[in-house]
Design a protein around this motif. Structure first.
Motif, PDB file in Angstrom:
ATOM      1  N   MET A   1       0.880  -1.363  -0.006  1.00 11.90           N
ATOM      2  CA  MET A   1       0.055  -0.048  -0.077  1.00 11.90           C
ATOM      3  C   MET A   1       0.915   1.245   0.039  1.00 11.90           C
ATOM      4  O   MET A   1       2.036   1.216   0.379  1.00 11.90           O
ATOM      5  N   THR A   2       0.310   2.397  -0.446  1.00 10.05           N
ATOM      6  CA  THR A   2       0.970   3.505  -0.645  1.00 10.05           C
ATOM      7  C   THR A   2       1.260   3.885   0.762  1.00 10.05           C
ATOM      8  O   THR A   2       0.309   4.478   1.530  1.00 10.05           O
ATOM      9  N   ALA A   3       2.578   4.530   0.949  1.00  4.06           N
ATOM     10  CA  ALA A   3       2.904   5.158   2.279  1.00  4.06           C
ATOM     11  C   ALA A   3       2.314   6.461   2.397  1.00  4.06           C
ATOM     12  O   ALA A   3       2.331   7.295   1.214  1.00  4.06           O
ATOM     13  N   GLY A   4       1.717   6.953   3.431  1.00  4.43           N
ATOM     14  CA  GLY A   4       1.066   8.180   3.622  1.00  4.43           C
ATOM     15  C   GLY A   4      -0.345   8.353   2.959  1.00  4.43           C
ATOM     16  O   GLY A   4      -0.980   9.472   2.827  1.00  4.43           O
ATOM     17  N   ALA A   5      -0.762   7.216   2.376  1.00  6.29           N
ATOM     18  CA  ALA A   5      -1.946   7.506   1.647  1.00  6.29           C
ATOM     19  C   ALA A   5      -3.196   7.619   2.955  1.00  6.29           C
ATOM     20  O   ALA A   5      -3.033   7.213   3.977  1.00  6.29           O
ATOM     21  N   THR A   6      -4.406   8.149   2.620  1.00  3.80           N
ATOM     22  CA  THR A   6      -5.321   8.393   3.433  1.00  3.80           C
ATOM     23  C   THR A   6      -6.147   6.957   3.834  1.00  3.80           C
ATOM     24  O   THR A   6      -5.994   5.948   2.899  1.00  3.80           O
ATOM     25  N   ALA A   7      -6.990   7.032   4.647  1.00  4.65           N
ATOM     26  CA  ALA A   7      -7.832   5.915   4.921  1.00  4.65           C
ATOM     27  C   ALA A   7      -8.650   5.400   3.947  1.00  4.65           C
ATOM     28  O   ALA A   7      -8.608   4.421   3.428  1.00  4.65           O
ATOM     29  N   GLU A   8      -9.143   6.436   3.134  1.00  2.36           N
ATOM     30  CA  GLU A   8     -10.055   6.403   2.157  1.00  2.36           C
ATOM     31  C   GLU A   8      -9.153   5.597   0.761  1.00  2.36           C
ATOM     32  O   GLU A   8      -9.820   5.008   0.101  1.00  2.36           O
ATOM     33  N   GLU A   9      -7.939   6.110   0.726  1.00  2.00           N
ATOM     34  CA  GLU A   9      -7.202   5.801  -0.413  1.00  2.00           C
ATOM     35  C   GLU A   9      -6.667   4.278  -0.247  1.00  2.00           C
ATOM     36  O   GLU A   9      -6.766   3.532  -1.138  1.00  2.00           O
ATOM     37  N   VAL A 114     -11.121 -13.300  14.792  1.00  2.00           N
ATOM     38  CA  VAL A 114     -11.073 -12.077  14.988  1.00  2.00           C
ATOM     39  C   VAL A 114      -9.845 -11.304  14.515  1.00  2.00           C
ATOM     40  O   VAL A 114     -10.019 -10.078  14.153  1.00  2.00           O
ATOM     41  N   ASN A 115      -8.634 -11.859  13.933  1.00  2.00           N
ATOM     42  CA  ASN A 115      -7.731 -11.469  13.388  1.00  2.00           C
ATOM     43  C   ASN A 115      -8.293 -10.714  12.161  1.00  2.00           C
ATOM     44  O   ASN A 115      -7.653  -9.776  11.543  1.00  2.00           O
ATOM     45  N   GLY A 116      -9.509 -11.350  11.445  1.00  2.00           N
ATOM     46  CA  GLY A 116      -9.850 -10.573  10.186  1.00  2.00           C
ATOM     47  C   GLY A 116     -10.233  -9.339  10.427  1.00  2.00           C
ATOM     48  O   GLY A 116     -10.015  -8.509   9.589  1.00  2.00           O
ATOM     49  N   ALA A 117     -10.832  -8.817  11.646  1.00  2.00           N
ATOM     50  CA  ALA A 117     -11.200  -7.557  11.829  1.00  2.00           C
ATOM     51  C   ALA A 117      -9.868  -6.681  12.138  1.00  2.00           C
ATOM     52  O   ALA A 117      -9.661  -5.547  11.721  1.00  2.00           O
ATOM     53  N   SER A 118      -8.988  -7.166  13.021  1.00  2.00           N
ATOM     54  CA  SER A 118      -7.615  -6.421  13.574  1.00  2.00           C
ATOM     55  C   SER A 118      -6.780  -6.146  12.277  1.00  2.00           C
ATOM     56  O   SER A 118      -6.357  -5.197  11.923  1.00  2.00           O
ATOM     57  N   ASP A 119      -6.808  -7.352  11.125  1.00  2.00           N
ATOM     58  CA  ASP A 119      -5.998  -7.079   9.948  1.00  2.00           C
ATOM     59  C   ASP A 119      -6.610  -5.924   9.377  1.00  2.00           C
ATOM     60  O   ASP A 119      -5.874  -5.195   8.865  1.00  2.00           O
ATOM     61  N   LEU A 121      -8.276  -3.395  10.232  1.00  2.00           N
ATOM     62  CA  LEU A 121      -8.187  -1.990  10.600  1.00  2.00           C
ATOM     63  C   LEU A 121      -6.748  -1.523  10.490  1.00  2.00           C
ATOM     64  O   LEU A 121      -6.543  -0.573  10.096  1.00  2.00           O
ATOM     65  N   ALA A 122      -5.867  -2.428  10.490  1.00  2.00           N
ATOM     66  CA  ALA A 122      -4.575  -2.149  10.509  1.00  2.00           C
ATOM     67  C   ALA A 122      -4.103  -1.852   8.911  1.00  2.00           C
ATOM     68  O   ALA A 122      -3.279  -0.781   8.675  1.00  2.00           O
ATOM     69  N   ALA A 123      -4.800  -2.584   8.107  1.00  2.00           N
ATOM     70  CA  ALA A 123      -4.597  -2.376   6.690  1.00  2.00           C
ATOM     71  C   ALA A 123      -5.090  -0.812   6.166  1.00  2.00           C
ATOM     72  O   ALA A 123      -4.405  -0.040   5.337  1.00  2.00           O
ATOM     73  N   VAL A 124      -6.314  -0.480   7.099  1.00  2.00           N
ATOM     74  CA  VAL A 124      -6.615   0.906   6.405  1.00  2.00           C
ATOM     75  C   VAL A 124      -6.101   2.096   7.198  1.00  2.00           C
ATOM     76  O   VAL A 124      -6.044   3.140   6.524  1.00  2.00           O
ATOM     77  N   LEU A 125      -5.971   1.756   8.448  1.00  2.00           N
ATOM     78  CA  LEU A 125      -5.432   2.753   9.153  1.00  2.00           C
ATOM     79  C   LEU A 125      -3.923   2.863   9.651  1.00  2.00           C
ATOM     80  O   LEU A 125      -3.444   3.643  10.251  1.00  2.00           O
ATOM     81  N   GLY A 126      -3.218   1.953   9.372  1.00  2.00           N
ATOM     82  CA  GLY A 126      -1.905   1.623   9.548  1.00  2.00           C
ATOM     83  C   GLY A 126      -1.639   1.681  11.111  1.00  2.00           C
ATOM     84  O   GLY A 126      -2.510   0.906  11.776  1.00  2.00           O
TER      85      GLY A 126
END
Length: 156
Positions: A1-9, A114-119, A121-126
């Motif tokens: 994923m692009t560094a510095g990308a917004t959550a929407e991106e 529950v790792n599905g949820a955690s993963d 959230l981390a993918a979207v919000l870093g």
């Protein structure tokens, strides 16, 4: 994923869009803001108004499918948080996640589900998506859902 990308991106890079907030199934609201925090109600794996899958994990639902369902729950939770916070960009961090897994007798893989949820959230919000968490096995969930996720988020 692009560094510095917004959550929407980051959502777009994952091929996802933020869904509409799932309407309540009973007498509650999807999310409540109190000061700098948003607390979601439990979010089920509902897409387009329908429960994706029903059943117990470890019986009718396998761990891999339940992991994906937990991702759906987390996406629904993000939508609820964003609606109460004025958008994804106002999420400072995810503080706590509680995942409930409707479990067949003897099933002990709740953390992997529950790792599905955690993963997600981390993918979207870093790093802001990393959180404290509980993964709890339960006998049954509303609508016979396999998974339910609730989130506490710090917001601007």
């Amino acid at each position: 994923m692009t560094a510095g990308a917004t959550a929407e991106e980051k959502l777009a890079e994952l091929g996802l869009t933020l869904p509409e907030v799932v309407p309540p199934l009973a007498a509650y609201v999807p999310a409540v803001r109190s000061g700098d925090h948003v607390y979601t109600s439990g979010q089920l794996p509902i897409v387009d108004g329908k429960l994706v899958t029903a059943g117990k994990v470890g019986a009718e639902v396998d761990v891999e499918d339940a992991y994906e369902l937990a991702r759906v729950c987390a996406l629904n939770a993000l939508a609820a948080v964003a609606s109460a916070a004025g958008g994804l960009s106002n999420i400072v961090r995810i503080v706590k996640v509680v995942g409930f897994v409707a479990s067949a007798p003897g099933f002990t893989g709740q953390p992997q589900v529950v790792n599905g949820a955690s993963d997600l959230l981390a993918a979207v919000l870093g790093d802001a998506g990393r959180h404290a968490r509980s993964a709890v096995g339960v006998a049954v969930l509303p609508l016979d859902a396999p998974v339910e996720v609730e989130v506490v988020a710090e917001v601007r």
